[in-house]
Design a protein around this motif. Sequence first.
Motif, PDB file in Angstrom:
ATOM      1  N   LYS A   1       0.833  -1.208   0.000  1.00  0.00           N
ATOM      2  CA  LYS A   1       0.000   0.000   0.000  1.00  0.00           C
ATOM      3  C   LYS A   1       0.863   1.251   0.000  1.00  0.00           C
ATOM      4  O   LYS A   1       0.578   2.219  -0.703  1.00  0.00           O
ATOM      5  CB  LYS A   1      -0.925   0.008   1.210  1.00  0.00           C
ATOM      6  CG  LYS A   1      -2.047  -0.990   1.117  1.00  0.00           C
ATOM      7  CD  LYS A   1      -2.932  -0.925   2.329  1.00  0.00           C
ATOM      8  CE  LYS A   1      -4.001  -1.994   2.252  1.00  0.00           C
ATOM      9  NZ  LYS A   1      -4.836  -2.016   3.446  1.00  0.00           N
ATOM     10  N   ARG A   2       1.927   1.229   0.794  1.00  0.00           N
ATOM     11  CA  ARG A   2       2.812   2.400   0.844  1.00  0.00           C
ATOM     12  C   ARG A   2       3.558   2.563  -0.472  1.00  0.00           C
ATOM     13  O   ARG A   2       3.739   3.677  -0.966  1.00  0.00           O
ATOM     14  CB  ARG A   2       3.785   2.246   2.014  1.00  0.00           C
ATOM     15  CG  ARG A   2       4.437   3.557   2.375  1.00  0.00           C
ATOM     16  CD  ARG A   2       5.066   3.505   3.720  1.00  0.00           C
ATOM     17  NE  ARG A   2       6.412   2.988   3.569  1.00  0.00           N
ATOM     18  CZ  ARG A   2       7.157   2.570   4.575  1.00  0.00           C
ATOM     19  NH1 ARG A   2       6.676   2.574   5.792  1.00  0.00           N
ATOM     20  NH2 ARG A   2       8.363   2.131   4.372  1.00  0.00           N
ATOM     21  N   MET A   3       3.988   1.438  -1.044  1.00  0.00           N
ATOM     22  CA  MET A   3       4.696   1.500  -2.322  1.00  0.00           C
ATOM     23  C   MET A   3       3.767   2.015  -3.422  1.00  0.00           C
ATOM     24  O   MET A   3       4.170   2.818  -4.259  1.00  0.00           O
ATOM     25  CB  MET A   3       5.222   0.121  -2.685  1.00  0.00           C
ATOM     26  CG  MET A   3       6.113   0.098  -3.877  1.00  0.00           C
ATOM     27  SD  MET A   3       6.787  -1.561  -4.041  1.00  0.00           S
ATOM     28  CE  MET A   3       7.350  -1.493  -5.717  1.00  0.00           C
ATOM     29  N   ALA A   4       2.509   1.578  -3.419  1.00  0.00           N
ATOM     30  CA  ALA A   4       1.544   2.040  -4.422  1.00  0.00           C
ATOM     31  C   ALA A   4       1.249   3.526  -4.248  1.00  0.00           C
ATOM     32  O   ALA A   4       1.111   4.254  -5.232  1.00  0.00           O
ATOM     33  CB  ALA A   4       0.265   1.216  -4.328  1.00  0.00           C
ATOM     34  N   ALA A   5       1.158   3.961  -3.004  1.00  0.00           N
ATOM     35  CA  ALA A   5       0.915   5.390  -2.769  1.00  0.00           C
ATOM     36  C   ALA A   5       2.086   6.228  -3.266  1.00  0.00           C
ATOM     37  O   ALA A   5       1.890   7.291  -3.873  1.00  0.00           O
ATOM     38  CB  ALA A   5       0.674   5.637  -1.278  1.00  0.00           C
ATOM     39  N   ARG A   6       3.308   5.744  -3.023  1.00  0.00           N
ATOM     40  CA  ARG A   6       4.494   6.466  -3.535  1.00  0.00           C
ATOM     41  C   ARG A   6       4.499   6.498  -5.053  1.00  0.00           C
ATOM     42  O   ARG A   6       4.801   7.523  -5.667  1.00  0.00           O
ATOM     43  CB  ARG A   6       5.770   5.784  -3.053  1.00  0.00           C
ATOM     44  CG  ARG A   6       6.097   5.994  -1.623  1.00  0.00           C
ATOM     45  CD  ARG A   6       7.382   5.278  -1.292  1.00  0.00           C
ATOM     46  NE  ARG A   6       7.666   5.303   0.122  1.00  0.00           N
ATOM     47  CZ  ARG A   6       8.616   4.589   0.687  1.00  0.00           C
ATOM     48  NH1 ARG A   6       9.359   3.799  -0.042  1.00  0.00           N
ATOM     49  NH2 ARG A   6       8.814   4.672   1.973  1.00  0.00           N
TER      50      ARG A   6
ATOM     51  N   VAL B   1       1.703  -2.316  -8.682  1.00  0.00           N
ATOM     52  CA  VAL B   1       2.372  -2.752  -7.446  1.00  0.00           C
ATOM     53  C   VAL B   1       1.870  -4.136  -7.044  1.00  0.00           C
ATOM     54  O   VAL B   1       2.650  -4.993  -6.631  1.00  0.00           O
ATOM     55  CB  VAL B   1       2.170  -1.723  -6.312  1.00  0.00           C
ATOM     56  CG1 VAL B   1       2.546  -2.296  -4.965  1.00  0.00           C
ATOM     57  CG2 VAL B   1       3.002  -0.485  -6.600  1.00  0.00           C
ATOM     58  N   TRP B   2       0.579  -4.369  -7.191  1.00  0.00           N
ATOM     59  CA  TRP B   2       0.032  -5.687  -6.881  1.00  0.00           C
ATOM     60  C   TRP B   2       0.654  -6.750  -7.785  1.00  0.00           C
ATOM     61  O   TRP B   2       1.068  -7.818  -7.320  1.00  0.00           O
ATOM     62  CB  TRP B   2      -1.489  -5.663  -7.049  1.00  0.00           C
ATOM     63  CG  TRP B   2      -2.109  -7.006  -6.852  1.00  0.00           C
ATOM     64  CD1 TRP B   2      -2.388  -7.627  -5.669  1.00  0.00           C
ATOM     65  CD2 TRP B   2      -2.515  -7.900  -7.887  1.00  0.00           C
ATOM     66  NE1 TRP B   2      -2.939  -8.854  -5.913  1.00  0.00           N
ATOM     67  CE2 TRP B   2      -3.034  -9.049  -7.266  1.00  0.00           C
ATOM     68  CE3 TRP B   2      -2.494  -7.839  -9.282  1.00  0.00           C
ATOM     69  CZ2 TRP B   2      -3.518 -10.130  -7.990  1.00  0.00           C
ATOM     70  CZ3 TRP B   2      -2.971  -8.913  -9.996  1.00  0.00           C
ATOM     71  CH2 TRP B   2      -3.474 -10.043  -9.352  1.00  0.00           C
ATOM     72  N   ALA B   3       0.732  -6.479  -9.096  1.00  0.00           N
ATOM     73  CA  ALA B   3       1.317  -7.431 -10.044  1.00  0.00           C
ATOM     74  C   ALA B   3       2.806  -7.630  -9.771  1.00  0.00           C
ATOM     75  O   ALA B   3       3.308  -8.754  -9.826  1.00  0.00           O
ATOM     76  CB  ALA B   3       1.096  -6.945 -11.475  1.00  0.00           C
ATOM     77  N   LEU B   4       3.505  -6.542  -9.459  1.00  0.00           N
ATOM     78  CA  LEU B   4       4.936  -6.649  -9.183  1.00  0.00           C
ATOM     79  C   LEU B   4       5.190  -7.414  -7.882  1.00  0.00           C
ATOM     80  O   LEU B   4       6.134  -8.191  -7.794  1.00  0.00           O
ATOM     81  CB  LEU B   4       5.552  -5.256  -9.116  1.00  0.00           C
ATOM     82  CG  LEU B   4       7.059  -5.175  -9.287  1.00  0.00           C
ATOM     83  CD1 LEU B   4       7.479  -5.745 -10.628  1.00  0.00           C
ATOM     84  CD2 LEU B   4       7.531  -3.751  -9.168  1.00  0.00           C
TER      85      LEU B   4
END
Length: 184
Positions: free
Chosen positions: A78-83, A128-131
């Motif tokens: 979630k944090r990575m997707a937000a970034r 991000v989910w796929a990665l």
Amino acid sequence: MSRLRTLLAIALTWVGVVVGHKIAYVFAYPGPGRDAHLASTGHDSFRVLALSALVLVPVVLLLAAVKALRSRRAVPPKRMAARLAAFQVPAFFLLELFERGLDVGHTLSEPAVLVGLLIQILVAFASVWALAAFVRGVRALAERFQARDETASPVRFHPIRRSRPARLTFLVRARRRAPPLSLA
């Protein structure tokens, strides 16, 4: 931030911007007039952008795999997707702004831009989910190979026994009186 992480973020951002760009225009202009509209709004170079994103996909996967194998520490998705969304949204807006000759009013009045800003957030979370799924797969595969290597029968190395050279063995057995005449 490490160089590997920075390269991964830049590549993933660019791929997300281009994919989100395409999705936004498909949603905003679903009919056959989309190509004419894209040509009139400065999107002549979109094929080059799409090709650059396509080339970066294997780079993103390679960088993610290397990062996954180097480090066990993971950033929460979630944090990575937000970034990632924080990078993609302004990058998409700047791309649209440059395509329209830096005309802010014209850019903000475009429905595809407004839809695209929201789609960039969705693309960031989806990528991000796929990665993360890809990274889990890479780690599982690496652990499987590592476990296989640990259970395989180890190769046993026997120390090499060094024998004394044949012509000098008589020196060791000889009494220590004087050197032999052949060596003098």
